[in-house]
Scaffold this active site. Structure first.
Site, PDB file in Angstrom:
ATOM      1  N   ASP A 215       0.842  -1.195   0.000  1.00 43.35           N
ATOM      2  CA  ASP A 215       0.000   0.000   0.000  1.00 43.35           C
ATOM      3  C   ASP A 215       0.884   1.254   0.000  1.00 43.35           C
ATOM      4  O   ASP A 215       1.897   1.320   0.694  1.00 43.35           O
ATOM      5  CB  ASP A 215      -0.850  -0.044   1.281  1.00 43.35           C
ATOM      6  N   GLU A 278       1.822  -0.142  -4.866  1.00 43.71           N
ATOM      7  CA  GLU A 278       0.833   0.876  -5.253  1.00 43.71           C
ATOM      8  C   GLU A 278       1.576   2.200  -5.430  1.00 43.71           C
ATOM      9  O   GLU A 278       2.184   2.697  -4.489  1.00 43.71           O
ATOM     10  CB  GLU A 278      -0.243   1.040  -4.179  1.00 43.71           C
TER      11      GLU A 278
HETATM   12  C1  NOJ Z   1      -4.378   3.114  -0.628  1.00 44.16           C
HETATM   13  C2  NOJ Z   1      -5.536   2.181  -0.541  1.00 44.16           C
HETATM   14  O1  NOJ Z   1      -5.743   1.615  -1.806  1.00 44.16           O
HETATM   15  C3  NOJ Z   1      -6.721   2.987  -0.051  1.00 44.16           C
HETATM   16  O2  NOJ Z   1      -7.904   2.254  -0.126  1.00 44.16           O
HETATM   17  C4  NOJ Z   1      -6.439   3.428   1.356  1.00 44.16           C
HETATM   18  O3  NOJ Z   1      -7.466   4.283   1.804  1.00 44.16           O
HETATM   19  C5  NOJ Z   1      -5.114   4.170   1.443  1.00 44.16           C
HETATM   20  N1  NOJ Z   1      -4.068   3.543   0.692  1.00 44.16           N
HETATM   21  C6  NOJ Z   1      -4.638   4.250   2.861  1.00 44.16           C
HETATM   22  O4  NOJ Z   1      -4.140   2.999   3.270  1.00 44.16           O
END
Ligand code: NOJ
Length: 550
Positions: A215, A278
């Protein structure tokens, strides 16, 4: 028309012995919404296990599961209070082990979502950290003293709106949270934090998990001096407030790459695992997360076909879904990728509107054909194989999206709705009322109906996956753009054995294409007879087998 190259040259690297995460298709499951076996209205691990036969039938190679760890649920699991367990709403560690075994039995891998940038404020690490500044865990989070006037240490803003700092007394200091105040950022400059996350990763890898989606990996590197973010010079009235500042110091700093390398080194302790990152940045910055010598993410997510919110630009960048727009996106991405890096594509995930809602249902088929024929690993968001749509705006469930609570941002939950399995009550998702309403009462959008209909999007999706498996050109071949009529995106996927051409009509009007002597092997419109010339209907796409022309 000649199939001549107008863009990226043929001859780019074709992996000789591709890894599973290069050949395969990844399928994202949002655990709240896939299937509820326990009967409490929330999806769970047993529910997923009950549908492993569906995943095998579909032909996906791996499941990426959004967080399943214990969590107060402020950000629906992205606020983790224990990295080494399963939240009781989803089941138990035993259920997770059973799921891994059931998936592996049908040759499907499992990728967990690791959230290393922040924990929940209920995590014992934070509970210790906040006690006082002499606590050994105090420095595990980003704390700063108030400014002389008592104000927050700098002007950084939370992704969910407002200041990224919250004051707590004790310890009489401000802590940083890039998201909700219930999600304090870990201090990645503290070696104890890195070691603790390494141990968490080993915990799951030892259990047989096949990798992680990391993440917000680009947020791991913050400016050590925590300098103020500079104003966005061109911000103007009408643009959202969160674009007033450029996130120049709060993210994507050089240390993010050191930390990404560290995470990758842990993944590499185990054979055949994958690390996805990500990275919601424009492609030229996102690809930096492959790393020097490709030692960071195997697959830094590529959001170019969704919408990205660049850290240092002014506006939302939304992919232009014209043939010209998509060709430009693909060629740009291919051009900025480091040598030897493996591409990846997605049309959305749990943070974006669903592709069928964004583009309209008439483009849903050609969009999936694009996703599954471009060079690189496709990641499909559960339900998109049915053309599932967003729930109508304003739909309310048992929980609220913290992002939507700011009022400035859209509600992400509309794209996280229960999977419609059957035409029965609650879409066959649950025996009771689901935690969030089913997105649509259109029974044509259920697995039951589409499995029974060979002309459905579901069958097309499955046929595309099968075609990728049968033809290495589609799975791992090189890419080059081909000349094409207006509105049509044509490209070749080349492999030493054989090549395929893909022609996608992204416009509403019929267009003629030249098959270059090849044979249509799949059409979004259903079975097509081979012919030297083919008229593509509006929004129709075809895959054509051609013999290698060199
Ligand atoms: C990215 C995630 O995909 C999202 O859903 C989340 O709110 C944020 N990171 C915080 O972890």
């Amino acid at each position: 028309m000649e199939g001549r190259s107008i863009g990226t040259e043929r001859g780019r690297w074709v992996p000789e012995s591709p890894a599973w995460w290069q050949r395969g298709v990844i399928y994202q499951i949002y655990p709240w919404s896939f299937a509820d076996a326990s009967g409490d209205g929330v999806g769970d691990l047993r529910g997923i296990r009950d549908h492993v036969d569906y995943l095998a039938w579909l032909g996906v190679d791996a499941v990426w599961l959004s967080p399943i760890f214990p969590s107060p649920g402020v950000d629906l699991g992205y606020d983790v209070s224990d990295y080494r367990d399963v939240d009781p709403r989803f089941g138990s560690l035993r259920d997770l082990d059973d799921l891994v075994a059931a998936l592996h039995a049908v040759d499907v891998r499992l990728i967990l979502d690791l959230v290393p940038n922040h924990t929940s404020d209920r995590h014992p690490w934070f509970e210790q950290s906040r006690r006082d500044r002499t606590n050994p865990r105090h420095d595990w989070y980003v704390w700063r003293d108030p400014r002389p006037d008592g104000a927050a240490p700098n002007n950084w803003e939370s992704y969910f709106g407002g200041s990224a700092w919250t004051f707590l007394d004790p310890p009489g200091r401000w802590y940083l949270h890039s998201f909700d105040p219930g999600q304090p950022d870990l201090n990645w400059d503290n070696p104890g934090v890195r070691d603790a996350i390494r141990d968490v990763m080993r915990f799951w890898l030892d259990r047989g998990v096949d990798g992680f989606r990391i993440d917000v990996i680009w947020l791991l590197g913050k400016d050590p001096e925590l300098r103020d973010n500079p104003p966005n010079q061109g911000w103007r009235e009408g643009l959202p407030d969160y674009l007033r500042l450029r996130r120049a110091y709060s993210e994507d700093g050089p240390r993010a790459h050191d930390h990404a390398q560290f995470l990758r080194s842990v993944v590499d302790e185990y054979p055949d695992r994958v690390m996805i990152g990500e990275v919601v940045l424009p492609p030229e910055r996102a690809v930096a997360y492959y790393g020097t010598d490709l030692l960071e993410a195997h697959l830094p997510h590529n959001f170019a076909l969704t919408e990205v919110r660049p850290g240092d630009a002014l506006d939302l960048v939304v992919a232009d879904w014209t043939a010209e727009g998509i060709r430009a996106i693909v060629e740009h991405y291919e051009a900025v990728m480091p040598e030897g890096a493996w591409p990846n594509w997605l049309l959305g995930d749990h943070d974006f509107p669903r592709v069928a809602s964004r583009l309209g249902p008439e483009r849903a088929r050609v969009a999936q054909m694009l996703l599954l024929t471009l060079r690189g690993t496709p990641t499909c968001y559960y339900g998109d194989e049915l053309g599932l749509v967003d729930a109508p705006p304003g739909t309310r469930g048992a929980v609220t999206d913290p992002q939507a609570a700011t009022g400035e941002e859209r509600d992400r939950l509309v794209a996280r709705t229960p999977m419609p399995w059957t035409t029965g009550p609650n879409g066959g998702f649950s025996a009771v009322e689901p935690w969030y309403p089913i997105a649509s009462d259109d029974q044509a959008l259920t697995v039951e109906r589409q499995r029974a209909d060979p002309g459905s999007l579901l069958h097309l999706f499955r046929a595309l996956i099968r075609l990728r498996r049968e033809r290495p050109a589609l799975a791992v071949g090189a890419y080059r753009s081909l000349l094409a009529p207006e509105d049509v995106l044509s490209f070749e996927r080349w492999h030493p054995d054989v090549a395929v051409h893909v022609h996608l009509n992204l416009g509403p009007s019929p267009r003629q294409i030249d098959l270059a002597g090849g044979r249509v092997v799949l059409s979004t419109a259903g079975p097509t007879a081979p012919a030297p010339k083919v008229t593509l209907g509006g929004y129709e796409g075809v895959v054509v087998d051609v013999s290698a022309s060199e």
